[in-house]
Write a protein that holds these residues in place. Sequence first.
Motif, short mmCIF file in Angstrom:
data_model
loop_
_atom_site.label_atom_id
_atom_site.label_comp_id
_atom_site.label_asym_id
_atom_site.label_seq_id
_atom_site.Cartn_x
_atom_site.Cartn_y
_atom_site.Cartn_z
N THR A 94 -2.81 -2.22 4.43
CA THR A 94 -2.10 -2.93 3.36
C THR A 94 -0.88 -2.14 2.88
O THR A 94 -0.88 -0.90 2.86
N ARG A 95 0.15 -2.87 2.47
CA ARG A 95 1.35 -2.23 1.93
C ARG A 95 1.05 -1.55 0.60
O ARG A 95 1.53 -0.45 0.33
N ILE A 96 0.28 -2.22 -0.24
CA ILE A 96 -0.15 -1.64 -1.51
C ILE A 96 -1.47 -0.91 -1.24
O ILE A 96 -2.43 -1.53 -0.77
N ALA A 150 2.51 -7.02 -8.80
CA ALA A 150 3.29 -5.80 -8.61
C ALA A 150 2.51 -4.55 -9.02
O ALA A 150 3.07 -3.63 -9.63
N GLN A 178 0.48 -1.04 -8.43
CA GLN A 178 0.73 0.10 -7.55
C GLN A 178 -0.46 0.39 -6.63
O GLN A 178 -0.30 0.96 -5.56
N HIS A 192 -5.70 -8.03 -2.25
CA HIS A 192 -4.36 -7.55 -1.91
C HIS A 192 -3.30 -8.56 -2.33
O HIS A 192 -2.22 -8.18 -2.82
N GLY A 193 -3.61 -9.83 -2.18
CA GLY A 193 -2.66 -10.87 -2.57
C GLY A 193 -2.37 -10.84 -4.06
O GLY A 193 -1.21 -10.97 -4.48
N SER A 237 -4.86 -0.94 -5.63
CA SER A 237 -6.00 -1.85 -5.84
C SER A 237 -7.27 -1.15 -5.39
O SER A 237 -7.22 -0.22 -4.58
N ALA A 252 -2.74 -8.22 -6.07
CA ALA A 252 -2.03 -6.98 -6.35
C ALA A 252 -0.54 -7.12 -6.03
O ALA A 252 0.33 -6.59 -6.75
N ASP A 253 -0.24 -7.84 -4.97
CA ASP A 253 1.15 -8.07 -4.59
C ASP A 253 1.87 -8.92 -5.61
O ASP A 253 2.99 -8.62 -6.05
N VAL A 254 1.24 -10.00 -6.05
CA VAL A 254 1.84 -10.90 -7.04
C VAL A 254 2.08 -10.18 -8.36
O VAL A 254 3.11 -10.37 -9.02
#
Length: 404
Positions: A256-258, A233, A235, A226-227, A237, A229-231
């Motif tokens: 998770t947000r993503i 950007a 959509q 998740h980390g 994972s 995927a966040d870095v």
Amino acid sequence: MSDELLNPSVAAQSPSDAELDVVVNDLQRSIQEWAIRHELWFDCGFKSFAERVGGEPGEPPVVTILHFDGDLGRALDGDFHGLDIEFFDLLARQGFWYERNDSASVYLYPEDNSPLFQPFLDRENWQWVCGLVQQDVADVYEELYSYFARRPEDLHRLTWREFETLLFRIFQAQGFTCELGPGSNDGGIDVRVLQRDPLGDILTLVQAKRYSPKNKIDLSAVAALHGVADVEAAQKSMFVTTSDYLPSARKFAGRTRIPMKLTTSADVSEWCQEASAGIIRDKSKLVTRQAVASLLQSLTFRDPRIVHARTGYSVLTNQFSIILKETKHAALLMAIPAKTISDDGYGQRGCEVPDTGPACLDRLTADTVFRAKRTVHDGKVSYWDGQNLYTAWDGAPASFDLYD
């Protein structure tokens, strides 16, 4: 051979690869000792079917291949008064038999009623499937998918890199644009999957873990994905494992947000089933008649798209084909006829060349279009279909000899 492995009740437990290796080693040792005793063991050795042939296995399974260059071959041909019968009996006592394959090798098989027949067949098919885990061959070798659709429990037997490559090919088969990571120093991402969309491309980052069923994925692993995927950007994972997930990992993924999807071997098996169903088994349907007609018209003398293989043990024949499609590791070939340009008056000895005339179009059938593995060694390209090794025809008439 181990008495335990010959016991039907024990054999029903399906012997491990290590146990089958013991059987093969015992068989090979007894053959070598027999050959040394008769002073026949010179330039001899053993190889597996995957090592020596590298082609699609069939039935019965080839337990091992004995190769030689010398008197051992003559002995097996019956030139040394009864040694061929003695060799046959040696194998029969251990539950095996042999068949001469060519002038330099024999194939050794288990007896049809042997409890080891199916285990050896399963192992040979497994080795074949593993050899297909390449980045660009699965579109012609549907077995790569159908095997794991039937047996998802074998996914964890792949190496970690093979597992990543298999997922890469599955996502490609689903129509996505994909990038396979380098395998190390990949930032924790094994495959990047890009879904083209009119409203904006969707990037999914995939982390693959080829673990044993008992080794479940924990919270830290999914949090790391998740980390990243966040870095980046991304959509979406996706985590893919051959094991399962601890409750804490599943709980985290659901918050998770993503959006993150957690998948297992059951999902991979379903994807393989879909991919296998989408592959055309009649390879002649992969090219159009117009494309083949255009290819034939464009062929020139000594064209590298015309390939040739010599075949035969007691007789010498030629096989000519043209390359319809090829990638780095695979190719589709179509057999074409040969045209005799000289012979001995009886049609038994002579020379021939490939016939690339219009009649070749009639060869565009399921029986004459076949797949082959493509290999480059020292700059020379070859194509292996499991029986014949094709290389670019050099333009010289090829001799044939049909006298046995």
